[in-house]
Design an enzyme around this catalytic site. Structure first.
Site, PDB file in Angstrom:
ATOM      1  N   GLU A 124      16.954  -2.976  42.716  1.00  0.00           N
ATOM      2  CA  GLU A 124      15.574  -2.817  42.238  1.00  0.00           C
ATOM      3  C   GLU A 124      15.111  -1.387  42.511  1.00  0.00           C
ATOM      4  OE1 GLU A 124      12.630  -5.518  43.824  1.00  0.00           O
ATOM      5  OE2 GLU A 124      11.114  -4.702  42.495  1.00  0.00           O
ATOM      6  N   ALA A 265      13.125  -4.636  52.792  1.00  0.00           N
ATOM      7  CA  ALA A 265      14.111  -5.652  52.461  1.00  0.00           C
ATOM      8  C   ALA A 265      14.117  -5.889  50.956  1.00  0.00           C
ATOM      9  CB  ALA A 265      13.803  -6.956  53.181  1.00  0.00           C
ATOM     10  N   MET A 266      15.080  -6.684  50.501  1.00  0.00           N
ATOM     11  CA  MET A 266      15.212  -6.922  49.065  1.00  0.00           C
ATOM     12  C   MET A 266      15.600  -8.368  48.789  1.00  0.00           C
ATOM     13  SD  MET A 266      15.063  -5.757  46.021  1.00  0.00           S
ATOM     14  CE  MET A 266      15.324  -6.907  44.672  1.00  0.00           C
ATOM     15  N   GLU A 267      14.909  -8.965  47.831  1.00  0.00           N
ATOM     16  CA  GLU A 267      14.985 -10.410  47.582  1.00  0.00           C
ATOM     17  C   GLU A 267      16.106 -10.859  46.664  1.00  0.00           C
ATOM     18  OE1 GLU A 267      12.509  -8.327  46.414  1.00  0.00           O
ATOM     19  OE2 GLU A 267      11.851  -8.896  44.415  1.00  0.00           O
ATOM     20  N   ASN A 268      17.233 -10.151  46.615  1.00  0.00           N
ATOM     21  CA  ASN A 268      18.342 -10.539  45.737  1.00  0.00           C
ATOM     22  C   ASN A 268      18.597 -12.039  45.812  1.00  0.00           C
ATOM     23  OD1 ASN A 268      18.976  -7.622  45.558  1.00  0.00           O
ATOM     24  ND2 ASN A 268      19.571  -7.962  47.691  1.00  0.00           N
ATOM     25  N   HIS A 300       8.265 -13.130  53.066  1.00  0.00           N
ATOM     26  CA  HIS A 300       7.989 -12.458  51.793  1.00  0.00           C
ATOM     27  C   HIS A 300       9.221 -12.516  50.884  1.00  0.00           C
ATOM     28  CE1 HIS A 300       6.122  -9.196  49.285  1.00  0.00           C
ATOM     29  NE2 HIS A 300       7.395  -8.928  49.039  1.00  0.00           N
ATOM     30  N   GLU A 301      10.363 -12.125  51.406  1.00  0.00           N
ATOM     31  CA  GLU A 301      11.571 -12.101  50.554  1.00  0.00           C
ATOM     32  C   GLU A 301      11.943 -13.522  50.139  1.00  0.00           C
ATOM     33  OE1 GLU A 301      12.059  -9.240  49.586  1.00  0.00           O
ATOM     34  OE2 GLU A 301      11.071  -8.176  51.234  1.00  0.00           O
ATOM     35  N   HIS A 304       9.809 -14.736  47.307  1.00  0.00           N
ATOM     36  CA  HIS A 304      10.182 -14.152  46.015  1.00  0.00           C
ATOM     37  C   HIS A 304      11.127 -15.069  45.228  1.00  0.00           C
ATOM     38  CE1 HIS A 304       8.365 -10.274  45.456  1.00  0.00           C
ATOM     39  NE2 HIS A 304       8.902  -9.697  46.508  1.00  0.00           N
TER      40      HIS A 304
HETATM   41  N1  B3K Z   1      11.238  -5.950  45.880  1.00  0.00           N
HETATM   42  C1  B3K Z   1      11.656  -5.073  46.942  1.00  0.00           C
HETATM   43  C2  B3K Z   1      11.290  -3.657  46.689  1.00  0.00           C
HETATM   44  C3  B3K Z   1      12.412  -2.807  46.269  1.00  0.00           C
HETATM   45  C4  B3K Z   1      11.940  -1.455  45.838  1.00  0.00           C
HETATM   46  C5  B3K Z   1      13.014  -0.498  45.655  1.00  0.00           C
HETATM   47  N2  B3K Z   1      12.580   0.751  45.125  1.00  0.00           N
HETATM   48  C6  B3K Z   1      11.111  -5.510  48.265  1.00  0.00           C
HETATM   49  C7  B3K Z   1       9.974  -6.449  48.208  1.00  0.00           C
HETATM   50  O1  B3K Z   1       8.899  -6.139  47.763  1.00  0.00           O
HETATM   51  O2  B3K Z   1      10.134  -7.572  48.577  1.00  0.00           O
HETATM   52 ZN    ZN Z   2       8.159  -8.029  47.437  1.00  0.00          ZN
END
Ligand code: B3K
Ligand code: ZN
Length: 877
Positions: A124, A265-268, A300-301, A304
């Protein structure tokens, strides 16, 4: 290099081709990873035959390309800087490509890179195009199968989204795992991890009885730092079922901790990747604030998975659709899990300091921007926090039940789709029957609305007339503003009884706490049957993200602080009162006049201390003065030295007047009980440490003794770090230096603790700190390639040390600009973020303005990444 061009929301077109399935094979190598992609592509029926196929792709070395098994000739496609075009394609076909990428050369930490020897990805918003050629946009959703091949000895763990379906060994000491993710997803949710990792495992049974395996993957030495994240995850999963009816949808949920990460963090899908700072905790290494932050981010993640993954964004202009909503969800979760009033106070304090400043500066933008150059620059407080405030207003406007019906409708109607902010708001309107047409302007209008309020009590008629006038200041590109629909929650507090009076408006009885709706530029509200003169308590709970001005006298504020039934406004009244006193002291400092403490502030503090407030966390907040940054936010022109001097003076005066109370609070809240990150303990620690801050403000014997003993007791990081910070920020180098040295040596092996060691040194107000910053930049443990370290050292200095960053000789600015110039080449996203304090030049005196602008010009003269270019251009426009 040609100037980067903006992208406009109004240019949005649905994709001509969609990818329904994506099959990837990664053959991992630090310098030359091979990525094979097989895409199942179809032309969208609305598009005519013959439309060329456009794919995004950056820094990819194309090795092979074929359609339906036929290799393409060189004249059949064209590869450029940003992607490729295949001139002619059938209606439905298989596209095979093979590319080579270099994870070790990837210092931008976007796409596939290596961190502490492990491979990981960040896609992202637009990182997937640095992995393979693809329509890298969120409205293209495919199921993914991913095979990861790597060296079995050094990369025993190979992870991707979904469920593992096959694994095996290969010649040459290599092995592979294939993962299948059955849920169609956009490319930004793709993830891959490979490394020598250990896991902690637990379970969660969903409301319909699905057994989910939960795994947290970390480096071996961090296995003892995962308990809190795991417990937080389980609480979040249960909460989302109960509060939103949302259940997890795979058999496996994984979190991986990574040391080098641009964000939190990132919600993959199924494989969340976390900055280790946002997941690892241990009583001896993490503070209470860090424990709470981890809980919030894990939640939060996880949230998502529905608000973002199952229902995603049509395009990146809609970013707040998932982020604003998800922040609102995590805020409510944390409020339910901890002290709700304190959570609100903390969130609003931060919001009014940092988001208001963003809204007032050159990078101000609407919650839904209408253009951008680099979407990576739009992960902002406006998109996230103001977006959350808008969702909160919606929830208050339609009421909790209708809000839940609206969100149920949204999730069921749009499951598996990529949608817009209107789609979300429409569901709320449909579920509640409310007209939200005017409300939608919140999404398109930038800037912080101001409400000027005044009121009059008519004793003879027992009426209170409240007049509210709204205006939103011009922001870049938006000179004219329209009236917003602003919900104002209020009460009228009787000056005789100290109680909320019954509210009657237009003949309707509204109870003692009601929401009135401001829709016009100016509106009058006439409350009848008001039996005594009231003081109005306005925008209770921060009912809208606005600045509310009311000509309160200091007695009114002291009265509200003592009597308001709304905890948030009680706290806010105290803040307003302190700000008035600080104003006088700032003026005195500037005019070289002797500073005199307003006795009303001392009395108000005394009253707070005497009020026997049960919630210690609330009490700690009520005893905390507005931060220097928030004070600055209130000033027409920021004078960092005057602000620092005034605030220090107030603290010292309060300590001298109330020393015995602070001593008592300190003693009463000391505890030997083993550390737990639970609300009561956190509250007691925060109260004790606030008391210690006051005692240390005059550095008397008791304060120094407590601080030293608290540091030496080494009971938990919250106490140790607080004591050490107070010592280091104080004047007793003979005590502070050995403590700092001991701390640094003890924790040299732990990067997250070392980040704290760096930060607390560069935030000290003493004049020599710039030399310390430079010295620490040369420390062997410092690296510009690690975002956490950059934030801990340079970010903390520039954002949390106003007196030194804004040195009159401009040396602070120069240091920041030098760092930005270097980072522009290494990591544009971090570089662009770091510039923020320089963009705020208009808030300072002329001499500083010139110095700041000169540094921005110096940055502009470089060959810039689009990220840095966009920010600098706006700042100098
Ligand atoms: N969705 C990610 C954000 C990543 C942004 C990278 N440029 C984290 C979050 O908001 O949960
Ligand atoms: Zn987020």
């Amino acid at each position: 290099m040609s100037e980067p061009q903006p992208i406009y929301l109004s240019d949005y077109r649905p994709p001509a081709y969609r990818v329904t399935r994506t099959e990837l094979t990664f053959d991992l190598d630090p310098a030359a990873t091979r990525v094979k992609a097989r895409l199942h592509v179809e032309r969208h029926p609305e598009h005519e035959a013959g439309v060329p196929l456009e794919l995004d792709g950056e820094q990819l070395n194309l090795k092979a390309i074929a359609i339906d098994g036929q290799a393409l000739g060189e004249d059949e496609y064209a590869v450029g800087e940003a992607g490729m075009v295949v001139h002619r394609v059938p209606q439905a076909f298989l596209l095979d490509t093979e590319v080579e990428v270099a994870p070790d050369a990837n210092t931008a930490l976007s796409g596939l890179y290596r961190s502490s020897g492990m491979y990981c990805t960040q896609c992202e918003a637009e990182g997937f195009r640095r992995i393979t050629f693809y329509p890298d946009r969120p409205d293209v959703m495919a199921t993914f199968s991913t095979t990861v091949i790597g060296d079995a000895a050094t990369l025993p763990v190979l992870l991707s989204n979904g469920n593992p379906v096959e694994r095996g060994t290969l010649p040459g000491g290599r092995h592979f795992v294939t993962w299948e993710d059955p849920h169609p997803k956009p490319s930004y949710l793709f993830a891959l991890v490979a490394g020598d990792l250990e896991k902690v495992e637990d379970r969660f049974t969903t409301m319909s009885g699905r057994e989910v395996t939960l795994q947290i993957w970390v480096e071996e030495e961090n296995l003892d730092k995962t308990d809190h994240a795991m417990a937080s995850l389980q609480r979040a999963m249960a909460w989302d079922e109960q509060a939103y009816g949302r259940e997890y949808d795979l058999d496996l949920f994984m979190i991986v901790a990574v040391n080098d990460f641009n964000m939190g963090a990132m919600e993959n899908k199924g494989l969340n990747i976390f900055n280790s700072a946002a997941v690892l905790t241990h009583p001896h290494t993490a503070t209470d604030a860090a424990f709470q932050r981890v809980e919030g981010i894990v939640a939060h993640e996880y949230f998502h998975n529905w608000s973002g993954n199952r229902v995603t964004c049509r395009d990146w202009f809609q970013l707040s659709l998932k982020e604003g909503f998800t922040v609102f969800r995590d805020q409510c979760f944390s409020a339910d899990t901890n002290s709700a009033p304190v959570k609100r106070i903390e969130d609003v304090s931060f919001f009014r300091t940092a988001q208001f400043a963003e809204d007032a500066g050159p990078t101000a933008h609407p919650v839904r921007p209408d253009h951008y150059i680099e979407i990576g620059n739009f992960y902002t407080l406006t998109i996230y926090e103001k977006g959350a405030e808008i969702v909160r207003m919606l929830s208050n406007l339609v009421g909790e039940e209708a809000f839940r019906r609206g969100s149920d409708l949204y999730f069921s109607r749009f499951d598996g789709q990529a949608v817009t902010i209107e789609d979300f708001v429409d569901c709320m309107a449909e579920a509640s029957g409310e007209d939200l047409g005017q409300f939608l302007r919140w999404y398109s209008q930038a800037g912080t609305p101001e409400i000027d309020a005044h009121g009059e009590y008519d004793y003879a008629n027992a009426e209170y007339r409240l007049v509210l006038r709204q205006r939103t200041p011009a922001t870049p590109g938006q000179a004219e503003k329209q009236a917003l629909h602003i919900p104002v929650r209020l009460g009228l507090v009787g000056t005789k009884s100290g109680r909320d009076l019954p509210l009657t408006l237009d003949g309707e009885a509204l109870g003692t706490d009601a929401v009135i709706h401001l829709r016009e530029d100016e509106q009058e509200f006439l409350f009848t049957e008001v039996s005594e003169a009231p003081v109005p308590s306005l925008a209770r709970g921060f009912s809208a993200p606005v600045k509310l001005n009311f000509p309160y006298g200091r007695e009114d504020l002291a009265f509200l602080q003592a009597h308001d039934s709304d905890g948030f406004n009680r706290w806010d009244a105290g803040q307003r009162l302190a700000l008035l006193a600080l104003d006088d002291l700032i003026a005195a400092h500037r005019n070289g006049v002797e500073k005199v403490m307003d006795p009303r502030v001392v009395e108000a503090f005394r009253a707070v201390l005497a009020a026997r407030i049960d919630d210690k966390a609330v009490l700690a907040q009520m005893l905390t003065l507005p931060s220097e940054a928030y004070i600055a936010e209130q000033q027409p022109l920021v004078d960092v030295d005057a602000i620092h001097a005034a605030r220090t003076f107030v603290k010292q005066s309060l300590t001298m007047a109330l020393r015995d109370d602070f001593l008592r609070l300190y003693e009463e809240n000391r505890s030997e009980v083993p550390y737990a990150p639970e609300p009561e303990q956190i509250a007691a620690r925060s109260l004790k440490n606030v008391a210690l801050s006051y005692l240390m403000a005059i550095e008397d014997e008791a304060g120094l003794e407590f601080a030293q003993a608290q540091f030496a007791a080494d009971h938990n990081m919250t106490d140790v770090r607080h004591a050490l910070t107070l010592l280091v920020h104080g004047s007793r180098g003979d005590i502070a230096d050995p403590a700092l040295k001991a701390f640094g040596e003890k924790w040299a092996h732990d990067p997250l603790v070392m980040d704290q060691w760096f930060s607390l040194q560069v935030t000290r107000p003493q004049a020599d700190v710039l030399d310390r910053v430079k010295f620490l930049m040369a420390h062997p443990a410092f690296s510009l390639k690690n975002p956490n370290r950059v934030r801990a050292l340079i970010g903390a200095f520039a954002n949390q040390n106003p007196v030194n960053f804004h040195r009159a000789d401009g040396a602070g600015y120069r240091l920041l600009a030098d760092t930005v110039i270097e980072l522009n080449r290494l990591n544009p996203e971090i570089a662009a973020r770091l510039i923020t304090p320089l963009t705020r030049w208009a808030r300072f005196d002329e001499a500083r303005q010139e110095l700041m602008k000169a540094e921005l010009e110096r940055i502009r003269a470089e060959e810039l990444s689009p990220n840095v270019y966009e920010v600098v251009e706006k700042a100098l426009a």
